[in-house]
Design a protein around this motif. Structure first.
Motif, PDB file in Angstrom:
ATOM      1  N   ALA A 114       0.809  -1.225   0.000  1.00  0.00           N
ATOM      2  CA  ALA A 114       0.000   0.000   0.000  1.00  0.00           C
ATOM      3  C   ALA A 114       0.837   1.267   0.000  1.00  0.00           C
ATOM      4  N   ILE A 115       2.152   1.151  -0.113  1.00  0.00           N
ATOM      5  CA  ILE A 115       3.011   2.305   0.143  1.00  0.00           C
ATOM      6  C   ILE A 115       2.778   3.448  -0.844  1.00  0.00           C
ATOM      7  N   MET A 116       2.527   3.134  -2.113  1.00  0.00           N
ATOM      8  CA  MET A 116       2.266   4.198  -3.078  1.00  0.00           C
ATOM      9  C   MET A 116       0.860   4.762  -2.909  1.00  0.00           C
ATOM     10  N   ASP A 117      -0.084   3.932  -2.474  1.00  0.00           N
ATOM     11  CA  ASP A 117      -1.433   4.432  -2.207  1.00  0.00           C
ATOM     12  C   ASP A 117      -1.410   5.440  -1.061  1.00  0.00           C
ATOM     13  N   VAL A 118      -0.632   5.143  -0.021  1.00  0.00           N
ATOM     14  CA  VAL A 118      -0.494   6.090   1.079  1.00  0.00           C
ATOM     15  C   VAL A 118       0.156   7.374   0.573  1.00  0.00           C
ATOM     16  N   HIS A 119       1.268   7.235  -0.158  1.00  0.00           N
ATOM     17  CA  HIS A 119       1.966   8.406  -0.689  1.00  0.00           C
ATOM     18  C   HIS A 119       1.018   9.288  -1.498  1.00  0.00           C
ATOM     19  N   ASP A 120       0.235   8.672  -2.368  1.00  0.00           N
ATOM     20  CA  ASP A 120      -0.630   9.441  -3.260  1.00  0.00           C
ATOM     21  C   ASP A 120      -1.785  10.108  -2.529  1.00  0.00           C
ATOM     22  N   ALA A 121      -2.096   9.630  -1.324  1.00  0.00           N
ATOM     23  CA  ALA A 121      -3.191  10.212  -0.540  1.00  0.00           C
ATOM     24  C   ALA A 121      -2.740  11.417   0.283  1.00  0.00           C
ATOM     25  N   LEU A 122      -1.449  11.733   0.254  1.00  0.00           N
ATOM     26  CA  LEU A 122      -0.899  12.794   1.093  1.00  0.00           C
ATOM     27  C   LEU A 122      -0.803  14.117   0.353  1.00  0.00           C
ATOM     28  N   ALA A 123      -0.749  15.211   1.116  1.00  0.00           N
ATOM     29  CA  ALA A 123      -0.455  16.524   0.560  1.00  0.00           C
ATOM     30  C   ALA A 123       1.022  16.573   0.151  1.00  0.00           C
ATOM     31  N   PRO A 124       1.404  17.497  -0.731  1.00  0.00           N
ATOM     32  CA  PRO A 124       2.775  17.513  -1.262  1.00  0.00           C
ATOM     33  C   PRO A 124       3.877  17.514  -0.210  1.00  0.00           C
ATOM     34  N   ASP A 125       3.782  18.341   0.828  1.00  0.00           N
ATOM     35  CA  ASP A 125       4.824  18.367   1.864  1.00  0.00           C
ATOM     36  C   ASP A 125       4.945  17.017   2.559  1.00  0.00           C
ATOM     37  N   ASP A 126       3.819  16.392   2.784  1.00  0.00           N
ATOM     38  CA  ASP A 126       3.840  15.090   3.450  1.00  0.00           C
ATOM     39  C   ASP A 126       4.332  14.000   2.509  1.00  0.00           C
ATOM     40  N   GLN A 127       4.070  14.152   1.212  1.00  0.00           N
ATOM     41  CA  GLN A 127       4.604  13.198   0.251  1.00  0.00           C
ATOM     42  C   GLN A 127       6.128  13.192   0.282  1.00  0.00           C
ATOM     43  N   ALA A 128       6.721  14.377   0.342  1.00  0.00           N
ATOM     44  CA  ALA A 128       8.182  14.459   0.376  1.00  0.00           C
ATOM     45  C   ALA A 128       8.723  13.803   1.635  1.00  0.00           C
ATOM     46  N   PHE A 129       8.098  14.092   2.776  1.00  0.00           N
ATOM     47  CA  PHE A 129       8.531  13.476   4.031  1.00  0.00           C
ATOM     48  C   PHE A 129       8.384  11.966   3.968  1.00  0.00           C
ATOM     49  N   PHE A 130       7.238  11.519   3.487  1.00  0.00           N
ATOM     50  CA  PHE A 130       6.953  10.091   3.455  1.00  0.00           C
ATOM     51  C   PHE A 130       7.929   9.369   2.541  1.00  0.00           C
ATOM     52  N   ARG A 131       8.183   9.928   1.375  1.00  0.00           N
ATOM     53  CA  ARG A 131       9.113   9.276   0.451  1.00  0.00           C
ATOM     54  C   ARG A 131      10.507   9.188   1.063  1.00  0.00           C
ATOM     55  N   ASN A 132      10.985  10.280   1.616  1.00  0.00           N
ATOM     56  CA  ASN A 132      12.343  10.272   2.180  1.00  0.00           C
ATOM     57  C   ASN A 132      12.461   9.286   3.336  1.00  0.00           C
ATOM     58  N   SER A 133      11.483   9.292   4.235  1.00  0.00           N
ATOM     59  CA  SER A 133      11.578   8.430   5.417  1.00  0.00           C
ATOM     60  C   SER A 133      11.393   6.954   5.060  1.00  0.00           C
ATOM     61  N   ARG A 134      10.475   6.654   4.155  1.00  0.00           N
ATOM     62  CA  ARG A 134      10.240   5.245   3.812  1.00  0.00           C
ATOM     63  C   ARG A 134      11.314   4.687   2.890  1.00  0.00           C
ATOM     64  N   GLU A 135      11.852   5.510   2.012  1.00  0.00           N
ATOM     65  CA  GLU A 135      12.940   5.003   1.179  1.00  0.00           C
ATOM     66  C   GLU A 135      14.187   4.740   2.018  1.00  0.00           C
ATOM     67  N   ALA A 136      14.385   5.554   3.068  1.00  0.00           N
ATOM     68  CA  ALA A 136      15.485   5.275   3.992  1.00  0.00           C
ATOM     69  C   ALA A 136      15.223   3.998   4.780  1.00  0.00           C
ATOM     70  N   ARG A 137      13.969   3.766   5.164  1.00  0.00           N
ATOM     71  CA  ARG A 137      13.610   2.577   5.938  1.00  0.00           C
ATOM     72  C   ARG A 137      13.778   1.298   5.124  1.00  0.00           C
ATOM     73  N   PHE A 138      13.302   1.313   3.881  1.00  0.00           N
ATOM     74  CA  PHE A 138      13.305   0.099   3.069  1.00  0.00           C
ATOM     75  C   PHE A 138      14.532  -0.033   2.168  1.00  0.00           C
ATOM     76  N   GLY A 139      15.281   1.047   2.029  1.00  0.00           N
ATOM     77  CA  GLY A 139      16.495   0.981   1.230  1.00  0.00           C
ATOM     78  C   GLY A 139      16.251   0.870  -0.260  1.00  0.00           C
ATOM     79  N   MET A 140      15.114   1.395  -0.724  1.00  0.00           N
ATOM     80  CA  MET A 140      14.781   1.322  -2.148  1.00  0.00           C
ATOM     81  C   MET A 140      13.692   2.345  -2.437  1.00  0.00           C
ATOM     82  N   PRO A 141      13.467   2.694  -3.708  1.00  0.00           N
ATOM     83  CA  PRO A 141      12.385   3.622  -4.048  1.00  0.00           C
ATOM     84  C   PRO A 141      11.018   3.063  -3.646  1.00  0.00           C
ATOM     85  N   LEU A 142      10.079   3.962  -3.401  1.00  0.00           N
ATOM     86  CA  LEU A 142       8.738   3.532  -3.033  1.00  0.00           C
ATOM     87  C   LEU A 142       8.132   2.616  -4.083  1.00  0.00           C
ATOM     88  N   GLU A 143       8.374   2.941  -5.340  1.00  0.00           N
ATOM     89  CA  GLU A 143       7.795   2.151  -6.418  1.00  0.00           C
ATOM     90  C   GLU A 143       8.278   0.700  -6.369  1.00  0.00           C
TER      91      GLU A 143
END
Length: 229
Positions: A114-143
């Motif tokens: 669901a990671i991209m569904d969550v990302h797409d449901a966020l406002a732009p500032d939160d999308q940037a935060f979410f992408r940076n924090s989750r890509e650091a957590r998983f070690g790969m792009p959200l996609e």
């Protein structure tokens, strides 16, 4: 004083999706308590008054409590006259197991799928935060994380088999009526229902029947937020 509940939302405050916040919503309703929701996006969570940096958080009079399980324990101990969330120490211990199982076996798959569904449901500032924090957590792009999660969805069927076996003997994880253990697993599927378009459960799955029953509990509060279109 009415309890204040801090809940996570995306760009649409009418669609709170956090599984952990849904556990608390169901727990409050189970106890027959009144509450007011305060909706916060990811980037506002650090500003919540308790300073824990997580949601859900409740303010209950002079007390602030974070973490869904801690909140359930607080409600159980401060409102002993209301319907029990655990049914005693054994139920509390069972809920600890269900929490650990759900986090490691169910959330681990849904969270990636669901990671991209969550990302797409966020406002732009939160999308940037979410992408940076989750890509650091998983070690790969959200996609890429999403593709791995979708490839693992088939594992859910086997991981839910103990729940199916149990539901042959009783209508709820808690037995004849729901307990906090039910709301733990409910939160995971409510998260998926609200945020994902891909169905996780087959139409003839007993777990789906259980989930639909949970959606109708407490005046149908679970259905108040529509499923993802």
């Amino acid at each position: 004083m009415t309890i204040q509940l801090y809940e996570l939302v995306g760009s649409d405050s009418a669609r709170p999706f956090s599984p952990h916040c849904w556990k608390v919503v169901m727990a409050l309703a189970h106890k027959g308590l009144a509450w007011e929701s305060r909706y916060v996006p990811f980037t506002e969570i650090p500003k919540i008054e308790d300073g824990s940096g997580i949601v859900p958080v409740i303010r209950d009079g002079d007390a602030t409590v974070s973490d869904s399980f801690a909140i359930a324990l607080h409600l159980e101990r401060t409102r002993p006259d209301g319907p029990s969330l655990f049914g005693g120490p054994g139920g509390e211990a069972m809920a600890r197991f269900v929490e650990a199982w759900c986090q490691t076996q169910i959330h681990a798959i849904i969270g990636k799928a669901a990671i991209m569904d969550v990302h797409d449901a966020l406002a732009p500032d939160d999308q940037a935060f979410f992408r940076n924090s989750r890509e650091a957590r998983f070690g790969m792009p959200l996609e890429e994380t999403r593709e791995r999660g979708l490839s693992e969805l088939g594992k859910l069927n086997a991981r839910l088999e103990p729940v199916r076996a149990m539901l042959r003997h009783q209508p709820f994880i808690g037995g004849a009526s729901p307990l906090f253990s039910d709301y733990i697993l409910f939160g995971a599927f409510q998260w998926a229902r609200i945020i994902m378009r891909e169905p996780l459960l087959g139409h003839d799955d007993p777990v789906l029947d259980w989930f639909e029953t949970c959606l109708d509990l407490h005046g149908g509060i679970g259905r108040a937020v529509p499923a993802a279109a």
